[in-house]
Scaffold this motif. Structure first.
Motif, PDB file in Angstrom:
ATOM      1  N   ASN A   1     -23.885  42.779 -47.778  1.00 55.49           N
ATOM      2  CA  ASN A   1     -23.635  44.050 -48.433  1.00 55.49           C
ATOM      3  C   ASN A   1     -24.842  44.629 -48.282  1.00 55.49           C
ATOM      4  OD1 ASN A   1     -23.853  46.135 -50.676  1.00 55.49           O
ATOM      5  ND2 ASN A   1     -21.979  45.001 -51.489  1.00 55.49           N
ATOM      6  N   PHE A   2     -24.929  45.781 -47.562  1.00 52.98           N
ATOM      7  CA  PHE A   2     -26.153  46.616 -47.163  1.00 52.98           C
ATOM      8  C   PHE A   2     -26.766  47.540 -48.503  1.00 52.98           C
ATOM      9  CE2 PHE A   2     -24.277  46.712 -42.804  1.00 52.98           C
ATOM     10  CZ  PHE A   2     -25.055  45.570 -42.416  1.00 52.98           C
ATOM     11  N   VAL A   3     -25.852  47.719 -49.589  1.00 47.21           N
ATOM     12  CA  VAL A   3     -26.439  48.511 -50.691  1.00 47.21           C
ATOM     13  C   VAL A   3     -27.084  47.658 -51.609  1.00 47.21           C
ATOM     14  CG1 VAL A   3     -25.474  49.807 -52.636  1.00 47.21           C
ATOM     15  CG2 VAL A   3     -24.040  49.928 -50.457  1.00 47.21           C
ATOM     16  N   THR A   4     -26.586  46.317 -51.755  1.00 43.57           N
ATOM     17  CA  THR A   4     -27.288  45.429 -52.746  1.00 43.57           C
ATOM     18  C   THR A   4     -28.140  44.731 -52.088  1.00 43.57           C
ATOM     19  OG1 THR A   4     -25.474  43.816 -52.736  1.00 43.57           O
ATOM     20  CG2 THR A   4     -25.435  45.629 -54.307  1.00 43.57           C
ATOM     21  N   GLY A   5     -28.007  44.489 -50.772  1.00 48.65           N
ATOM     22  CA  GLY A   5     -28.999  43.592 -49.932  1.00 48.65           C
ATOM     23  C   GLY A   5     -28.447  42.073 -50.358  1.00 48.65           C
ATOM     24  N   LEU A   6     -27.248  41.705 -50.689  1.00 51.71           N
ATOM     25  CA  LEU A   6     -26.679  40.480 -50.817  1.00 51.71           C
ATOM     26  C   LEU A   6     -25.982  40.151 -49.651  1.00 51.71           C
ATOM     27  CD1 LEU A   6     -25.868  38.019 -52.892  1.00 51.71           C
ATOM     28  CD2 LEU A   6     -23.579  39.580 -53.160  1.00 51.71           C
ATOM     29  N   GLU A   7     -26.455  38.665 -49.286  1.00 50.65           N
ATOM     30  CA  GLU A   7     -25.997  38.001 -48.261  1.00 50.65           C
ATOM     31  C   GLU A   7     -25.104  36.846 -48.469  1.00 50.65           C
ATOM     32  OE1 GLU A   7     -26.840  35.299 -44.115  1.00 50.65           O
ATOM     33  OE2 GLU A   7     -28.417  35.937 -45.539  1.00 50.65           O
ATOM     34  N   ARG A   8     -23.798  37.064 -48.168  1.00 49.49           N
ATOM     35  CA  ARG A   8     -23.025  35.642 -48.360  1.00 49.49           C
ATOM     36  C   ARG A   8     -22.750  34.879 -47.410  1.00 49.49           C
ATOM     37  NH1 ARG A   8     -20.243  40.617 -49.582  1.00 49.49           N
ATOM     38  NH2 ARG A   8     -20.059  41.337 -52.029  1.00 49.49           N
ATOM     39  N   PHE A   9     -22.974  33.512 -47.305  1.00 51.13           N
ATOM     40  CA  PHE A   9     -22.920  32.616 -46.355  1.00 51.13           C
ATOM     41  C   PHE A   9     -22.704  31.170 -46.738  1.00 51.13           C
ATOM     42  CE2 PHE A   9     -27.228  32.385 -47.915  1.00 51.13           C
ATOM     43  CZ  PHE A   9     -27.693  31.252 -48.112  1.00 51.13           C
ATOM     44  N   LEU A  10     -22.079  30.558 -46.024  1.00 50.54           N
ATOM     45  CA  LEU A  10     -21.866  29.096 -46.383  1.00 50.54           C
ATOM     46  C   LEU A  10     -22.985  28.313 -46.076  1.00 50.54           C
ATOM     47  CD1 LEU A  10     -18.192  28.503 -44.535  1.00 50.54           C
ATOM     48  CD2 LEU A  10     -18.819  29.253 -46.835  1.00 50.54           C
ATOM     49  N   SER A  11     -23.291  27.182 -46.754  1.00 47.35           N
ATOM     50  CA  SER A  11     -24.276  26.430 -46.724  1.00 47.35           C
ATOM     51  C   SER A  11     -23.575  24.862 -46.874  1.00 47.35           C
ATOM     52  CB  SER A  11     -25.513  26.474 -47.318  1.00 47.35           C
ATOM     53  OG  SER A  11     -25.219  26.786 -48.915  1.00 47.35           O
ATOM     54  N   SER A  12     -23.862  23.891 -46.276  1.00 49.33           N
ATOM     55  CA  SER A  12     -23.331  22.637 -46.403  1.00 49.33           C
ATOM     56  C   SER A  12     -23.899  21.646 -47.516  1.00 49.33           C
ATOM     57  CB  SER A  12     -23.613  21.701 -44.941  1.00 49.33           C
ATOM     58  OG  SER A  12     -24.734  21.556 -44.590  1.00 49.33           O
ATOM     59  N   TRP A  13     -23.332  20.747 -47.948  1.00 48.51           N
ATOM     60  CA  TRP A  13     -23.959  19.983 -48.762  1.00 48.51           C
ATOM     61  C   TRP A  13     -24.757  18.870 -47.900  1.00 48.51           C
ATOM     62  CZ3 TRP A  13     -19.935  17.271 -52.625  1.00 48.51           C
ATOM     63  CH2 TRP A  13     -19.265  18.065 -53.285  1.00 48.51           C
ATOM     64  N   LYS A  14     -25.919  18.442 -48.596  1.00 54.59           N
ATOM     65  CA  LYS A  14     -26.770  17.475 -48.109  1.00 54.59           C
ATOM     66  C   LYS A  14     -26.016  16.102 -47.490  1.00 54.59           C
ATOM     67  CE  LYS A  14     -31.387  18.435 -49.767  1.00 54.59           C
ATOM     68  NZ  LYS A  14     -32.421  17.823 -50.505  1.00 54.59           N
ATOM     69  N   SER A  15     -25.007  15.715 -48.384  1.00 58.32           N
ATOM     70  CA  SER A  15     -24.199  14.647 -47.785  1.00 58.32           C
ATOM     71  C   SER A  15     -23.003  14.914 -48.464  1.00 58.32           C
ATOM     72  CB  SER A  15     -24.820  13.362 -48.169  1.00 58.32           C
ATOM     73  OG  SER A  15     -24.987  13.185 -49.592  1.00 58.32           O
ATOM     74  N   THR A  16     -21.947  13.706 -48.352  1.00 60.35           N
ATOM     75  CA  THR A  16     -20.709  13.907 -48.946  1.00 60.35           C
ATOM     76  C   THR A  16     -20.722  13.745 -50.348  1.00 60.35           C
ATOM     77  OG1 THR A  16     -20.372  11.511 -48.495  1.00 60.35           O
ATOM     78  CG2 THR A  16     -19.201  13.385 -46.811  1.00 60.35           C
ATOM     79  N   ASP A  17     -21.761  12.992 -50.944  1.00 58.71           N
ATOM     80  CA  ASP A  17     -22.215  12.788 -52.315  1.00 58.71           C
ATOM     81  C   ASP A  17     -23.093  13.570 -52.898  1.00 58.71           C
ATOM     82  OD1 ASP A  17     -20.502  10.686 -52.161  1.00 58.71           O
ATOM     83  OD2 ASP A  17     -22.021   9.082 -51.757  1.00 58.71           O
TER      84      ASP A  17
END
Length: 823
Positions: free
Chosen positions: A166-182
């Motif tokens: 969102n260029f107006v607010t500067g917000l970036e929406r992205f996926l980030s993985s878990w460190k592990s399944t637990d």
């Protein structure tokens, strides 16, 4: 009075406890969610918010998951700060901020409001999209939300969730993985929209790109083919305010999600309701060629070749020794430097994943010709392509310096125009011309050898046939016996001696009997020099007669296709009429799909292979053979299966041939199999290629469901299988049709497409049904399909569907002259 006051206070307190312990979809500042107590459940029941432990039971998190399964947690609030006990409380403050408190009332996590406005009536609501939204009162406009979890994704991308900027607010929406399944803490991997150059979708490991799906080309990411799915719609938005991609579900009763797992794989899952589990539909990266810059600069990757990396035309390996050692990381360099003048030209390469666009320049309105001119004017420009491929192409993409991360995609790929020095381009075109000449010479020589070889084969075949005809009774005497019965046509088939066939089948021993149909018994035999055979012996009591026998001999002898059973010859001697076929070890299709034990052998891939094979065989009969053949008795028992479960259409006793311009015909002698006959044939005796299409549609529904059309029973209605399938379709429950043994291995979109095609084939009116060429295309492509209309014969009684059509004044005579012969 005082007692009444105390009683009122007590009930008010009790009521407040009940309100916080039951499942609601909203909370206000006066309510809270406690670990081990209450939870939020979306209004439609799809999602739930509560406390959970992914691994260590002492580490507690607030998360959102599907109510049908806790296997995939789609969002975690305090992923970096787990609670150490079960005393956590999630509350909504008066200023509209969600806070997670521990046992000492310390704030473990809180939401951040995207607006400075103080809400009058803050409410936190779990929506049916899986979005946890904080809003002011009943204002349901997403742009007015005070805060929403969709702005802060974890490892899961849900439908309608934006991935990007969102260029107006500067917000970036992205996926980030878990460190592990637990451990849901942020891991090494992320999926983002990279804004350098023209925006593109990338998977990163830390700050390095691991894989690149590519920039949007108007239909999908230019570096990856997204399979068309009738339930999904993909979108990319890029303007002055936003740059994001998202997908939407066209059927909200189906659950999809995209997950970035801890090892960096992006996986798309679909919920299979009957198995109560998630099925994996797609994975990215899927092979080595999707590893970023595997082949280095100015090279392409083709996973179907060995080695998989190759330099672009006009380039050679920068480090030949390393290249030969399968280390392609240094890439390729130009053989001839660019001249940077009008002498440079462009080599067009098709079917490519376009190069990395991080160092590109783009223009959305420029034509391809203008794009070429712009590239020639800049000495650093190395390639150009269309920005948008829709409508013949539009827009301009220019690349500078090296071209990185190109892949051979074939048909779904794009055109790329690569800059080359004029001398290099001329040399390449000359080599291509010479290569074309060599190929032409090779084709001519090969064709000559083929003709000679075919002549030799034909000569050997003639001698072999002549030898067989000379066994036992002479061909002339056998032909005379046959002609006396009215058979004058040239059969063009080897004729076997009765003694030979009797010896091959151990004198038609019951131990060799494979089964029996309307024609008569079928025996397995072994012929010297040929091997296993199947012998169909016309029974004296057969419901079919000599006409059907002659019909099959004459028609099938002229047909050759991998999905038609091969007729090796016949035997006409001493009142015996027999057909000798290639032996099919897996017998007929009905012995598998209608048998509970055998049906387990037919997984989804085998079933679609059988459906498509039958379709190709019918297409050959209808359009590609020397004669236009209508089978008229297509059914499961007439589909034979070879060693590899490939289908072969058999039994041409009732088949009819049409002239080139003939469309349909009519008969007063209706012979076929109830449950497979089309309405126009069964009621009026009219048949055409569309009659076979109807039978094929019935077969498709039977193969998918494992149930017979005729005799199908359901406790809730009196329809046959066609009617049952139609009822499920209009009630938006088509997956309930599928055989339980298929469900665990098939892709949802493929299942729905095959059901859809089956229903299109069994439509009431023949003109509404597709022809077989369209059917084959529908089964193999991903194009949108037309909506099916109501099928014919929704029950086993033809009168139910045909009463409105009985308008003849002499209907009694018509019925009297019509002979129905069920098989």
């Amino acid at each position: 009075m005082e007692a009444l006051t105390h009683l009122f206070v007590f009930y008010s307190f009790l009521f407040s406890l009940l309100r916080t312990s039951i499942s609601l979809d909203t909370i206000t500042p006066s309510q809270s969610i406690r670990d081990g107590g209450s939870a939020l459940v979306s209004a439609g029941g799809q999602f739930q918010l509560g406390f959970f432990s992914p691994g260590n039971p002492d580490s507690r998190y607030v998360g959102i998951w599907y109510t049908v399964s806790t296997d995939i947690v789609v969002w975690v609030a305090n992923r970096e700060a787990p609670l150490s006990d079960h005393s956590g409380v999630l509350k909504l403050a008066d200023d509209g901020v969600l806070v997670l408190l521990n046992s000492t009332n310390g704030t473990v996590w809180s939401s951040r409001s995207t607006t400075s406005t103080t809400p009058q009536n803050p409410v936190a609501q779990l929506l049916d999209t899986g979005n946890l939204a904080v809003k002011d009162g009943n204002d349901d406009k997403p742009e007015k939300f005070l805060w929403q979890s969709f702005d802060y994704p974890c490892d899961t991308l849900l439908p309608e969730m934006k991935l990007g900027w969102n260029f107006v607010t500067g917000l970036e929406r992205f996926l980030s993985s878990w460190k592990s399944t637990d451990d849901p803490a942020q891991g090494e991997f992320s999926v983002r929209i990279d804004l350098q150059g023209y925006p593109q979708l990338v998977v990163k490991e830390g700050s390095k790109i691991k894989a690149r799906a590519g920039s949007w080309n108007g239909i999908n990411p230019a570096g990856r083919r997204l399979r068309s799915d009738p339930l999904l719609k993909y979108e990319f938005v890029f303007n002055d305010q936003e740059a994001y991609c998202e997908y939407k579900i066209l059927n909200t009763s189906v659950f999809y999600n995209v997950v970035l797992n801890p090892s960096g794989l992006v996986q798309r899952f679909g919920w299979m309701g009957r198995r109560q589990s998630w099925d994996l539909f797609a994975t990215f990266p899927a092979d080595r060629c999707e590893s970023y810059t595997l082949c280095g600069a100015d090279a392409t990757c083709d996973f179907n070749k060995s080695p998989i990396c190759a330099c672009l035309e006009g380039f050679f390996p920068k480090s030949p020794k390393d290249w030969d050692s399968v280390d392609w990381s240094d890439g390729c360099v130009r053989r001839t430097p660019l001249e940077c003048n009008d002498g440079d030209g462009f080599l067009k390469r098709t079917g490519l994943k376009l190069p990395d666009t991080s160092s590109s320049w783009y223009n959305k309105s420029m034509s391809l010709k203008e794009c070429e001119g712009m590239c020639l004017k800049n000495c650093s420009c190395t390639a150009y392509a269309n920005l948008d491929v829709r409508g013949g192409g539009s827009g301009c993409l220019l690349w500078f310096d090296s071209l990185v991360d190109i892949r051979e995609l074939g048909e779904p790929g794009q055109d790329l125009y690569i800059r080359m020095a004029a001398t290099e381009l001329a040399d390449y075109l000359e080599k291509k011309r010479r290569s074309g000449k060599k190929k032409l010479v090779a084709i001519i020589v090969g064709s000559t050898l083929l003709v000679v070889g075919m002549t030799i084969v034909a000569l050997v075949s003639y001698i072999w046939k002549k030898k067989l005809r000379n066994q036992g009774t002479t061909k002339r005497s056998r032909r005379k016996d046959y002609d006396n019965e009215g058979g004058k046509e040239d059969m063009e088939l080897p004729i076997f001696d009765l003694v030979v066939i009797a010896n091959a089948t151990d004198n038609f021993s019951n131990n060799n009997k494979l089964g029996e149909g309307g024609f008569g018994p079928v025996y397995k035999g072994i012929l010297p020099g040929i091997g296993d055979i199947a012998v169909k012996r016309l029974s004296k009591n057969s419901r079919q007669g000599l006409n059907e026998f002659k019909n099959e001999v004459i028609l099938i002898a002229k047909l050759q296709h991998r999905n038609l059973v091969k007729l090796l010859g016949c035997c006409i001697q001493e009142n015996e009429n027999m057909l000798i076929y290639e032996y099919m070890p897996n017998k007929s299709l009905d012995s598998f799909i209608f048998d509970q034990a055998n049906s387990k052998v037919l997984d989804w891939h085998k079933r679609i292979n059988i459906i498509r094979g039958i379709a190709k065989g019918l297409l050959y009969l209808h359009e590609d053979s020397r004669l236009r053949i209508i089978h008229r008795d297509l059914k499961a028992s007439n589909i034979l299966l070879d060693n590899n479960m490939n289908p072969k259409i058999s039994d041409f006793g009732l088949a009819k041939s049409f002239g080139g311009d003939q469309v349909d015909s009519k008969t007063n002698r209706i012979i076929g199999t109830y449950g497979y006959m089309s309405p126009e044939y069964m009621v009026h005796g009219r048949y055409s290629v569309k009659s076979d299409v109807f039978s094929f549609g019935v077969l498709v529904l039977e193969i998918l469901s494992g149930k017979k059309n005729r005799g199908f029973h359901h406790p809730d209605h009196h329809h046959n299988l066609i009617g049952h399938a139609w009822k499920l379709w209009i009630e938006d429950k088509p997956m309930e049709l599928i055989d339980e043994f298929v469900d665990n291995l098939c892709a949802l979109s493929s299942v729905l497409r095959h059901i859809h095609v089956g229903l299109l084939c069994v439509q009431q009116r023949p003109e509404d049904r597709p022809n077989m060429s369209s059917v084959v295309q529908m089964l193999s492509s991903e194009n949108l399909l037309p909506k099916p209309k109501q099928p014919g014969f929704l029950s086993d009684s033809p009168e139910a569907d045909s009463s409105s059509s009985k308008h003849e004044t002499c209907s009694a005579n018509t019925i009297t002259n019509t002979v129905f012969e069920a098989r």
